[in-house]
Enzyme design. Structure first.
Site, PDB file in Angstrom:
ATOM      1  N   PHE A 241       0.712  -1.238   0.013  1.00 22.77           N
ATOM      2  CA  PHE A 241       0.009   0.065   0.041  1.00 22.77           C
ATOM      3  C   PHE A 241       0.822   1.269   0.291  1.00 22.77           C
ATOM      4  CE2 PHE A 241      -2.585  -3.347   2.260  1.00 22.77           C
ATOM      5  CZ  PHE A 241      -3.658  -3.435   1.173  1.00 22.77           C
ATOM      6  N   ILE A 467       0.919  -7.329  -4.887  1.00 23.00           N
ATOM      7  CA  ILE A 467       1.185  -6.601  -3.207  1.00 23.00           C
ATOM      8  C   ILE A 467      -0.138  -7.432  -2.637  1.00 23.00           C
ATOM      9  CG2 ILE A 467       2.577  -4.993  -3.925  1.00 23.00           C
ATOM     10  CD1 ILE A 467      -0.201  -3.077  -4.311  1.00 23.00           C
ATOM     11  N   GLY A 468      -0.664  -8.341  -3.040  1.00 23.70           N
ATOM     12  CA  GLY A 468      -2.059  -8.959  -2.728  1.00 23.70           C
ATOM     13  C   GLY A 468      -3.118  -8.648  -3.334  1.00 23.70           C
ATOM     14  N   ARG A 645     -12.375  -1.466 -18.094  1.00 26.81           N
ATOM     15  CA  ARG A 645     -12.671  -2.959 -18.098  1.00 26.81           C
ATOM     16  C   ARG A 645     -12.182  -3.657 -16.839  1.00 26.81           C
ATOM     17  NH1 ARG A 645     -10.523  -6.236 -23.238  1.00 26.81           N
ATOM     18  NH2 ARG A 645     -11.722  -7.979 -23.234  1.00 26.81           N
ATOM     19  N   ILE A 646     -13.009  -4.421 -16.289  1.00 27.10           N
ATOM     20  CA  ILE A 646     -12.592  -5.486 -15.171  1.00 27.10           C
ATOM     21  C   ILE A 646     -12.106  -6.625 -15.521  1.00 27.10           C
ATOM     22  CG2 ILE A 646     -13.539  -6.461 -12.865  1.00 27.10           C
ATOM     23  CD1 ILE A 646     -13.646  -3.423 -12.999  1.00 27.10           C
ATOM     24  N   PRO A 649     -13.640  -9.965 -11.903  1.00 28.53           N
ATOM     25  CA  PRO A 649     -14.401  -9.215 -11.031  1.00 28.53           C
ATOM     26  C   PRO A 649     -14.509  -9.576  -9.593  1.00 28.53           C
ATOM     27  CG  PRO A 649     -15.327 -10.405 -12.792  1.00 28.53           C
ATOM     28  CD  PRO A 649     -13.860 -10.766 -13.008  1.00 28.53           C
ATOM     29  N   GLN A 655     -10.930  -5.709  -3.794  1.00 27.85           N
ATOM     30  CA  GLN A 655      -9.951  -4.374  -3.588  1.00 27.85           C
ATOM     31  C   GLN A 655     -10.814  -3.376  -3.217  1.00 27.85           C
ATOM     32  OE1 GLN A 655      -6.529  -3.623  -4.219  1.00 27.85           O
ATOM     33  NE2 GLN A 655      -6.382  -5.815  -3.762  1.00 27.85           N
ATOM     34  N   GLY A 721      -7.197  -0.087  -7.553  1.00 25.12           N
ATOM     35  CA  GLY A 721      -6.761  -0.444  -6.165  1.00 25.12           C
ATOM     36  C   GLY A 721      -6.785   0.354  -5.096  1.00 25.12           C
ATOM     37  N   GLU A 722      -6.949   1.665  -5.715  1.00 26.40           N
ATOM     38  CA  GLU A 722      -6.867   2.775  -4.603  1.00 26.40           C
ATOM     39  C   GLU A 722      -8.173   3.626  -4.549  1.00 26.40           C
ATOM     40  OE1 GLU A 722      -2.607   4.381  -4.096  1.00 26.40           O
ATOM     41  OE2 GLU A 722      -2.677   3.537  -5.969  1.00 26.40           O
TER      42      GLU A 722
HETATM   43 MO1  MOS Z   1       0.248   2.904  -3.754  1.00 26.36          MO
HETATM   44  S1  MOS Z   1       0.161   4.470  -2.018  1.00 26.36           S
HETATM   45  O1  MOS Z   1       0.325   3.825  -4.888  1.00 26.36           O
HETATM   46  O2  MOS Z   1       1.519   1.855  -3.082  1.00 26.36           O
END
Ligand code: MOS
Length: 757
Positions: A241, A467-468, A645-646, A649, A655, A721-722
């Site tokens: 993260f 990263i998971g 596009r996913i 899913p 995430q 992811g964010e």
């Molecule tokens: Mo993330 S804070 O872009 O690893």
């Protein structure tokens, strides 16, 4: 799964079994031959000098091998440049380089021993004396110095258009409010660890990393050796993260320790040490001025932000790039300022810019809706736009209002009574709130190698990082889709700097960057097989147009149901190894060359010349606040997202769900408390650093709207992811206002703030 899977098909994570059975090897799980163990001693003061280190008791302990201090290794490690100054490091503060102390918890010694216990005991028996100076802890501390970001960083830009001050003065309805977000620390379940081993002049590093190629190159500079002599291995990561995004201060030290002992060395830092040796989200402050006409059309938007950083490094997140472009507005101004204090350099932490900056702007939007007597969803609708307001660039796609409509419908928003305190269930006041989320879509130059054996076994190799997030799965899925080969025949290798380089796993770019380049390598394989098939004298595809042949269902297929089994097509060509490079739209032409030196050229967001690209979402929450105790509960969260596009899913949903939960955490739980006189953190463990547990999170619903943005990249992938954890904090603050009539502008929102309001 014998048959090929498609991009977009719902499949479980391919590394799931390895993870739940403990087979997945994290960096510190790697078995080293006869390792020595390192334990850190960290600074008790935040500013000053070391005046003496008495090592005698430590060295007398059985099993202790050596003690590294600035006296014994100073000079062995070359200074590391901060990443935004052209280096690789997350902090330019160099522990063990001198007697100087720049922040509390700085590494001051490393004890090496035959066992972990002896190293730990030895570290605690060091007698370290300091000459202490009064430190500045952060905002409002004597000695902290404020600078404008644009004065210290040439690349920084404060977005501005029109005349916001004048338009604010002239407008009918105004909000002028200040907001704040606290210090937060990562606390990944995998502690901060580093293992190093030398074989002749070659160094192998096992460390959880979001940028193995960057670490290889940065470490080479610090150690003064050729990058090709270094291999960084990070196949699985127990939480990153951002905390493992840049090169840290400890890695070179452990490499030097291993060289001195001529033995592999393993370091596992303790949980509390993680607060001082890793990066973190620094506290921020904001002043928002919003003005609209009586219909709620924005006339002026001003966002001033302040962020804390260390003395030497100008780290900032500067979320005004997004917050000034979120709505249509003719007059916009912004300014980001940096406050230097005696702290370790902060760094990336999931959605670094947008999380604090959108908390401020999305809280202010709710305040404006209240001032206008307008529904907050309707206020956003009236200010929606398909062009960003600063330069007038078009969004490649922007499904913000469809997200609001989908989430509102599922949430039941139409049943909301807008009057604060009007909805209740017994002693519990019910509050409903919502907010926008947006996150830049960034794609970076990337490379990958895909090999296929004559029998059809596929290997995908890329120095990208799982990263998971599920990178192994989306990469395998892309190869399966493109080659028409079942997942069971596909092996994916990631997280190793000996593999073809990939960008940092940051800024939510991995899926878009890596899947696109893997698809490109697969296309080379298809092309080789197709050309051989059409030029062959035999076979059903002889004479066909090779461009029209596709690999699907274990065969090379042409028009009119003509097809040839893959094994036959492969037998004609033999093993194929395809290496591909991809430089996305907006990336510099030398992006691939830069990538080989460990630098990622992320392109996208608001940094492009011809367009703007973001993913969007709308988040709705229900809070319940107890009328007398002011206990706060969050039983329900609904998020709707449009993020291109996913690919997978199930993993996308995970995430986004994880993001929403972290958003709840950011609103109600997390904060690192600082002893202001000593500039030290108090709550440096998971007992006192509050994070949500299952009981703190009720229903979490994730809705993903179909979207395919081909302008962005071949596969139409945006990255998510964010995205999920932006906006949640504002939605909760807005819901708390709706429940109680009390506006909390400083996170986290805890019951004592409601009791004292
Ligand atoms: Mo993330 S804070 O872009 O690893």
């Amino acid at each position: 799964m014998a048959t090929a899977v498609k991009i977009g098909q719902d499949i479980p994570r391919i590394d799931g079994r390895l993870k739940v059975t403990g087979e997945a090897r994290y960096a510190s799980d790697m078995a080293l031959a006869d390792p020595a163990f390192a334990f850190l001693a960290t600074s008790a003061i935040a500013r000053g000098r070391i005046t003496g280190i008495d090592e005698s008791e430590t060295r007398a302990l059985p099993g202790v091998l050596d003690v590294l201090t600035y006296k014994s290794i100073g000079g062995a490690i070359k200074p590391a440049k901060f990443f935004s100054d052209g280096g690789y490091a997350g902090s330019s503060i160099m522990p063990l380089a001198s007697d100087k102390i720049a922040h509390a918890g700085q590494i001051v010694a490393v004890v090496l021993a035959d066992t972990f216990e002896a190293a730990r005991d030895g570290a605690r028996r060091l007698k370290i004396e300091y000459a202490r100076e009064a430190p500045s802890a952060g905002f409002d501390s004597p000695g902290a110095t404020e600078v404008a970001a644009k004065d210290v960083d040439k690349s920084h830009d404060d977005p501005e258009v029109g005349d916001a001050a004048q338009a604010f003065d002239a407008a009918a309805v105004k909000i002028d409010a200040r907001y704040a977000t606290p210090t937060q620390h990562h606390n990944p379940i995998e502690l901060f660890t580093t293992s190093c081993a030398w074989a002749d002049d070659k160094l192998t590093v096992w460390e959880g990393s979001q940028n193995v190629t960057g670490m290889k190159n940065g470490l080479a500079q610090q150690l003064g050796i050729d990058p090709e002599k270094i291999r960084v291995i990070s196949p699985y990561i127990g939480g990153a993260f951002g905390s493992r995004g840049s090169m840290t201060q400890r890695t070179a030290i452990i490499a030097v320790a291993a060289r001195r002992l001529n033995r592999p060395v393993k370091l596992v830092a303790s949980r509390d040490q993680g607060f001082g040796i890793a990066t973190y989200r620094a506290e921020t402050r904001h002043r928002i001025r919003l003005a609209s006409d009586r219909d709620g059309k924005l006339q002026a938007l001003t966002h001033d932000g302040w962020e804390v950083t260390s003395r030497p490094d100008n780290y900032k997140v500067a979320g005004t790039d997004a917050s000034t472009r979120i709505y249509a507005c003719p007059n916009v101004a912004s300014k980001v300022s940096i406050v230097h204090a005696d702290r370790n350099t902060p760094g990336f932490m999931r959605s670094p810019p947008e999380l604090p900056y959108l908390f401020a702007i999305e809280s202010a939007m709710d305040e404006l809706a209240v001032a206008l007597g307008l529904d907050p969803v309707e206020l956003r609708r009236r200010n929606d736009t398909d062009h960003e307001p600063i330069k007038g660039l078009p969004y490649t796609s922007r499904a913000l209002m469809p997200c609001f409509d989908a989430a509102a419908k599922s949430f039941g928003w139409e049943r909301r009574n807008a009057k604060p305190g009007s909805m209740r269930d017994g002693d519990w006041l019910i509050g409903w709130g919502c907010a926008t989320t947006m996150y830049p879509t960034q794609v970076a130059p990337a490379t990958a190698r895909v090999s296929i054996s004559p029998q059809g076994a596929v290997k995908v190799q890329c120095a990208a990082h799982d990263i998971g997030n599920g990178a192994y799965t989306v990469v395998a899925q892309t190869a399966s889709d493109r080659l028409g080969i079942g997942l069971y025949r596909i092996t994916v290798e990631l997280g190793d700097s000996d593999l073809p380089p990939a960008p940092v796993a940051g800024g939510s770019n991995t899926t878009a960057s890596v899947c696109n380049v893997v698809a490109k390598a697969c296309e080379q394989i298809r092309d080789r097989l197709a050309k051989a098939a059409v030029t062959a004298n035999d076979g059903p595809l002889a004479g066909e147009d090779s461009a029209r042949l596709v690999l699907a269902d274990g065969a090379l297929q042409g028009p009119d149901e003509k097809s040839e089994p893959l094994e036959k097509a492969l037998a004609r060509v033999g093993a194929i190894e395809a290496y591909a490079e991809n430089t996305p739209h907006g990336a510099p032409p030398d992006g691939i060359a830069k990538l080989y030196t460990g630098r990622s050229a992320l392109a996208g967001g608001a940094k492009m010349k011809d367009r703007i690209q973001f993913a969007f979402g709308a988040e709705f929450v229900e809070v319940r606040v107890h009328e007398r105790t002011r206990e706060i509960r969050c039983p329900r969260v609904v998020g709707a997202f449009a993020a291109g596009r996913i690919v997978s899913p199930r993993l996308a949903k995970s995430q986004l769900m994880g993001g929403l939960i972290w958003g709840v955490s950011s609103a109600l739980h997390e904060a690192t408390e600082i002893d202001r006189g000593r500039a030290r953190y108090y709550n440096t463990d998971l007992a006192e650093y509050l994070i949500p547990v299952n009981a703190d999170v009720g229903q979490v619903e994730v809705i993903i709207l179909p979207e395919e943005d081909k302008a962005i990249n071949e596969l139409g992938i945006k990255g998510l992811g964010e995205l999920g954890n932006v906006g949640t904090n504002a939605a909760i603050a807005n819901a708390v206002y709706h429940a109680t009539g009390i506006r909390i502008r400083e996170l986290p929102i805890r019951l004592e703030k409601l009791l004292s309001a």
